[in-house]
Design an enzyme around this catalytic site. Sequence first.
Site, mmCIF file in Angstrom:
data_model
loop_
_atom_site.group_PDB
_atom_site.id
_atom_site.type_symbol
_atom_site.label_atom_id
_atom_site.label_comp_id
_atom_site.label_asym_id
_atom_site.label_seq_id
_atom_site.Cartn_x
_atom_site.Cartn_y
_atom_site.Cartn_z
ATOM 1 N N GLU A 60 0.828 -1.205 0.000
ATOM 2 C CA GLU A 60 0.000 0.000 0.000
ATOM 3 C C GLU A 60 0.870 1.266 0.000
ATOM 4 O O GLU A 60 0.600 2.207 -0.747
ATOM 5 C CB GLU A 60 -0.935 0.023 1.214
ATOM 6 C CG GLU A 60 -1.937 -1.120 1.249
ATOM 7 C CD GLU A 60 -1.446 -2.367 1.979
ATOM 8 O OE1 GLU A 60 -2.295 -3.171 2.384
ATOM 9 O OE2 GLU A 60 -0.219 -2.544 2.129
ATOM 10 N N CYS A 88 -2.560 -2.886 7.318
ATOM 11 C CA CYS A 88 -2.026 -2.830 8.680
ATOM 12 C C CYS A 88 -2.186 -1.401 9.214
ATOM 13 O O CYS A 88 -2.513 -0.482 8.455
ATOM 14 C CB CYS A 88 -0.548 -3.238 8.680
ATOM 15 S SG CYS A 88 0.555 -1.964 8.023
ATOM 16 N N CYS A 91 -0.165 1.248 7.240
ATOM 17 C CA CYS A 91 -0.736 1.530 5.929
ATOM 18 C C CYS A 91 -2.045 2.306 6.043
ATOM 19 O O CYS A 91 -2.295 3.220 5.254
ATOM 20 C CB CYS A 91 -0.922 0.243 5.141
ATOM 21 S SG CYS A 91 0.659 -0.510 4.676
#
Length: 161
Positions: A60, A88, A91
């Site tokens: 990402e 996560c 990100c």
Amino acid sequence: MMKKNNNHEAMNKAISLARKTMFDDEGGPFGAAVLDSKGKIIGLASNSVLSENDPTAHAEINAIRQACQVLKTHDLTGCTLVTTSYPCPMCLGAIIWANIKEIVYGCRLEDAEAIGFRDDFIYKFIKDGNKDKKILKLSESFRDECLELFKEYKENDKIIY
């Protein structure tokens, strides 16, 4: 002009790139694409944590960096991020800072956890108020010196982003 929905094509490309770099031992099974407001892919990347020795080189983040270079801006308002897995915490933060308002993802957090990825403990650390010193010790120091820096930024009308 109506936004063309290219999410399926973007996901297929993200999966394909993730599979390639995964088997080349560059990173995990993570791929991502950023689509502009018209549905054109302007960033396509995979996870390169292992090949770059960079814990921030998530798919990402890499795709956001590419898209920002293409558009020559830090603001990806109107863009969509397509990713192989629920992002996560790092990100998610980058996605929010980039002003991306839509994420299309494949696997869930528990799917990543089931194969050994550890996003959940970071979410728990944040949810519990960042207090677990075994995970991270946070020490507020030098506040006065840093407040002076912040004051200078504001006084000089620097860009807020």
